[in-house]
Design a protein around this motif. Structure first.
Motif, mmCIF file in Angstrom:
data_model
loop_
_atom_site.group_PDB
_atom_site.id
_atom_site.type_symbol
_atom_site.label_atom_id
_atom_site.label_comp_id
_atom_site.label_asym_id
_atom_site.label_seq_id
_atom_site.Cartn_x
_atom_site.Cartn_y
_atom_site.Cartn_z
ATOM 1 N N VAL A 259 0.856 -1.201 0.000
ATOM 2 C CA VAL A 259 0.000 0.000 0.000
ATOM 3 C C VAL A 259 0.882 1.238 0.000
ATOM 4 O O VAL A 259 1.770 1.376 0.832
ATOM 5 C CB VAL A 259 -0.918 0.019 1.255
ATOM 6 N N ASP A 260 0.640 2.134 -0.960
ATOM 7 C CA ASP A 260 1.347 3.412 -0.973
ATOM 8 C C ASP A 260 0.514 4.402 -0.164
ATOM 9 O O ASP A 260 -0.652 4.639 -0.493
ATOM 10 C CB ASP A 260 1.463 3.901 -2.429
ATOM 11 N N PRO A 261 1.081 4.960 0.928
ATOM 12 C CA PRO A 261 0.272 5.849 1.780
ATOM 13 C C PRO A 261 -0.280 7.056 1.031
ATOM 14 O O PRO A 261 -1.264 7.659 1.442
ATOM 15 C CB PRO A 261 1.239 6.272 2.896
ATOM 16 N N ALA A 262 0.324 7.354 -0.124
ATOM 17 C CA ALA A 262 -0.186 8.486 -0.922
ATOM 18 C C ALA A 262 -1.429 8.090 -1.714
ATOM 19 O O ALA A 262 -2.146 8.941 -2.238
ATOM 20 C CB ALA A 262 0.912 8.955 -1.875
ATOM 21 N N ASP A 263 -1.686 6.800 -1.793
ATOM 22 C CA ASP A 263 -2.896 6.314 -2.490
ATOM 23 C C ASP A 263 -4.051 6.486 -1.509
ATOM 24 O O ASP A 263 -4.323 5.606 -0.687
ATOM 25 C CB ASP A 263 -2.654 4.839 -2.865
ATOM 26 N N GLU A 264 -4.746 7.617 -1.563
ATOM 27 C CA GLU A 264 -5.669 8.018 -0.498
ATOM 28 C C GLU A 264 -6.755 6.976 -0.237
ATOM 29 O O GLU A 264 -7.066 6.637 0.896
ATOM 30 C CB GLU A 264 -6.303 9.370 -0.819
ATOM 31 N N GLY A 265 -7.277 6.435 -1.314
ATOM 32 C CA GLY A 265 -8.352 5.438 -1.134
ATOM 33 C C GLY A 265 -7.853 4.259 -0.341
ATOM 34 O O GLY A 265 -8.474 3.834 0.650
ATOM 35 N N ARG A 266 -6.711 3.749 -0.716
ATOM 36 C CA ARG A 266 -6.155 2.564 -0.046
ATOM 37 C C ARG A 266 -5.703 2.926 1.376
ATOM 38 O O ARG A 266 -5.845 2.136 2.304
ATOM 39 C CB ARG A 266 -4.999 2.020 -0.882
ATOM 40 N N ALA A 267 -5.173 4.139 1.519
ATOM 41 C CA ALA A 267 -4.740 4.569 2.862
ATOM 42 C C ALA A 267 -5.937 4.597 3.804
ATOM 43 O O ALA A 267 -5.845 4.197 4.959
ATOM 44 C CB ALA A 267 -4.087 5.940 2.775
ATOM 45 N N GLU A 268 -7.077 5.007 3.256
ATOM 46 C CA GLU A 268 -8.285 5.065 4.108
ATOM 47 C C GLU A 268 -8.700 3.647 4.517
ATOM 48 O O GLU A 268 -9.129 3.405 5.644
ATOM 49 C CB GLU A 268 -9.408 5.767 3.358
ATOM 50 N N ASP A 269 -8.517 2.684 3.619
ATOM 51 C CA ASP A 269 -8.826 1.276 3.987
ATOM 52 C C ASP A 269 -7.928 0.827 5.149
ATOM 53 O O ASP A 269 -8.368 0.139 6.073
ATOM 54 C CB ASP A 269 -8.572 0.342 2.801
ATOM 55 N N VAL A 270 -6.663 1.242 5.095
ATOM 56 C CA VAL A 270 -5.732 0.862 6.178
ATOM 57 C C VAL A 270 -6.146 1.535 7.481
ATOM 58 O O VAL A 270 -6.244 0.889 8.540
ATOM 59 C CB VAL A 270 -4.279 1.270 5.813
ATOM 60 N N ARG A 271 -6.469 2.828 7.408
ATOM 61 C CA ARG A 271 -6.905 3.538 8.615
ATOM 62 C C ARG A 271 -8.163 2.881 9.191
ATOM 63 O O ARG A 271 -8.297 2.720 10.408
ATOM 64 C CB ARG A 271 -7.191 4.997 8.287
#
Ligand SMILES: NC(=O)C1=CN([C@@H]2O[C@H](COP(=O)(O)OP(=O)(O)OC[C@H]3O[C@@H](n4cnc5c(N)ncnc54)[C@H](OP(=O)(O)O)[C@@H]3O)[C@@H](O)[C@H]2O)[C@H](O)CC1
Ligand SMILES: [K+]
Length: 511
Positions: A319-331
């Motif tokens: 997951v690239d933390p700059a990939d906002e959609g994916r970052a939100e899934d991680v959060r």
């Protein structure tokens, strides 16, 4: 399990024994063990004892005393033994014992206390074994002159010799950071380290660990308390695993929620799922975009897509933390883990998304560069080189700052829990340094956390002692899988994952 104790703890444990036993009894016992290790090493190398010359490198403390007594034993066993006195005050009784046994002693310091390099070189060239008795647990910091110059000269000489000598370190290779594994100055790399009473943290943590060679721990009857650092063996890992019971079903074996991979890095989803499934979980619930989901299902149709009840989370691999959609899934996964009091692994892209403070049942799995960034983000400016020069202190610092348990990946893996539990593992080899193996490790650890979730959930394990052991267990399984998959050659992340079931079976069968 190997348990390591710091210098001060060793001293405190030695004190009552020194008071209760005849003069030098402890030292001669230690020295006998050193001499025995030298003979065993010669036998292993097929060297003739009578034809072997041993050079004792003698410092001014009891470490030098050990070496002198060991030299006396070896001389009486027919070896040629010479002692290079690298101090103006060698251990008197040890020196007397060596001379009685016809050890030839040489002052290798001139009147001004400088090394007599010509004499030292002659002595070194003649010897097939060098016994490093310069400093032990009494050393403070990097070697000072003249010992620094002597070690540097010997290291240079050794590199130029057609047949390298066998170097045996007495207690520790002189000059290492005994308690933290740092190497601040010259150290004579050992082929064997014969350490007294217990291992020391510096012998089980890089960079010093790489200079210690094969470790021989000599029991000298010390009554020692809680270890400062430990290393798991297969039997210890077997005790941590939770193999399935006849009464189990997929929910009781542990369900892992997996947020890994992305449109950019879809493969990480497959690798993390492989690590979890092949370590053994009841089920993996995968949460991710269509592309990675399809890839995962092509390889592992048993993975269930979408959210649902889980006992642990693993998030961040691929997951690239700059990939906002994916970052939100991680959060979101982290929010659920924290809200439900569940254990979690935060790997790769999740590290940059981790909040300031976390519970000890969350494991961060950085490599050196990610740990440097994590410390720097928390106000402690640190470079990758700083972490690599002192991985044990760095991992402990990160655990203290974040409250999480930290697994610092490297040739030796360091695991530090905020409550102080520290472990290191060195089960893998350099072939593991290949793309995707970190994703597999995140899956392995996620599986172990899911298996043992009932001991970790809801505030269980507040100081991270069990969490740290499970992280070290994951590192052992992962490292052994890498070694098994490698068989001396290159590995791919998937072949490491495919080797896991066999490693788990071997570990469970270990005595
Ligand atoms: N006590 C026993 O019967 C047993 C001890 N064991 C062995 O003893 C050592 C610990 O011995 P100790 O005398 O406490 O200290 P060392 O020999 O390790 O080192 C002290 C000498 O080293 C010099 N020193 C200290 N720091 C440095 C440095 N950075 N550079 C160079 N030299 C250094 C120090 O000199 P000073 O001028 O500072 O006094 C001393 O000369 C232990 O490791 C075991 O090997 C037994 O095995 C168990 C029984
Ligand atoms: K030494």
């Amino acid at each position: 399990m190997i348990r390591a104790h710091e210098a001060q703890a060793i001293r405190e444990a030695e004190a009552p024994l020194l008071a209760a036993t005849p003069t030098d009894a402890l030292m001669t016992h230690a020295a006998f063990a050193v001499a025995t290790a030298v003979l065993e090493e010669l036998d292993r190398l097929g060297a003739r004892r009578s034809g072997t010359t041993v050079l004792l490198l003698v410092g001014g403390g009891n470490n030098g005393g050990d070496a002198l007594y060991a030299g006396a034993y070896l001389a009486r066993r027919g070896l040629q033994v010479a002692a290079a006195l690298c101090t103006d005050r060698p251990h008197e009784r040890g020196l007397a014992a060596a001379r009685r046994a016809r050890v030839r002693t040489h002052d290798v310091l001139d009147a001004a206390g400088r090394p007599r390099e010509e004499l030292l070189t002659v002595l070194a060239d003649r010897a097939g074994v060098w016994l490093d008795g310069l400093t032990g647990i009494g050393a403070r910091g990097a070697l000072r002159e003249p010992l620094a110059g002597i070690v540097t000269a010997l290291a240079d000489r050794r590199a130029a010799m057609p047949d390298e000598p066998t170097v045996v370190a007495v207690d520790v290779p002189s000059g290492i950071g005994v308690d933290d594994g740092t190497v601040a100055g010259p150290v004579l790399r050992a082929d064997v380290t014969v350490t007294m009473g217990a291992a020391k943290p510096g012998l089980l943590a890089r960079p010093a660990e790489a200079l210690a060679g094969r470790l021989v721990v000599v029991d000298i009857g010390l009554g020692l308390g809680e270890a400062a650092l430990a290393r798991l063996g297969p039997a210890d890992v077997a005790d941590l695993l939770r193999p399935p019971l006849p009464t189990d079903h997929k929910y009781t074996r542990g369900v892992l929620g997996l947020v890994a991979g992305s449109t950019t890095y879809p493969g990480a989803a497959v690798l993390a799922a492989a690590g979890a499934l092949r370590t053994g979980v009841g089920m993996v619930r995968y949460l991710g975009p269509e592309g990675p989901t399809r890839l995962v299902h092509e390889r592992f149709p048993e993975v269930v897509a979408g959210s649902g009840r889980v006992q642990a989370w693993a998030a961040g691999s691929g997951v690239d933390p700059a990939d906002e959609g994916r970052a939100e899934d991680v959060r979101d996964a982290l929010r659920r883990a924290l809200a439900d009091g569940l254990p979690a692994v935060l790997d790769a892209g999740a590290l940059a998304l981790a909040p300031e403070r976390l519970p000890a049942t969350v494991v961060l799995t950085p490599h050196a560069g990610e740990l440097a960034q994590l410390l720097t983000e928390r106000g402690e400016r640190t470079s990758r080189a700083d972490v690599e020069a002192a991985p044990l202190p760095a991992a402990r610092r990160a655990a203290a700052l974040t409250g999480a348990t930290v697994l610092l990946k490297g040739a030796t893996t360091v695991v530090a829990a905020p409550g102080g539990t520290t472990l290191t593992q060195a089960d893998g080899g350099p072939w593991l340094a290949t793309a995707g193996t970190g994703d597999v490790l995140a899956g392995v650890l996620g599986a172990l956390l899911a298996q043992r979730a009932e001991d970790l959930a809801g505030g269980g394990d507040p100081d991270g002692a069990l969490t740290a052991e499970l992280a070290a267990a994951a590192a052992l399984l992962h490292g052994r899988a890498g070694t098994r998959a490698s068989a001396g050659g290159p590995v791919t992340a998937l072949t490491v994952a495919d080797a896991l079931p066999g490693v788990v079976a071997d570990v469970l069968a270990s005595p």
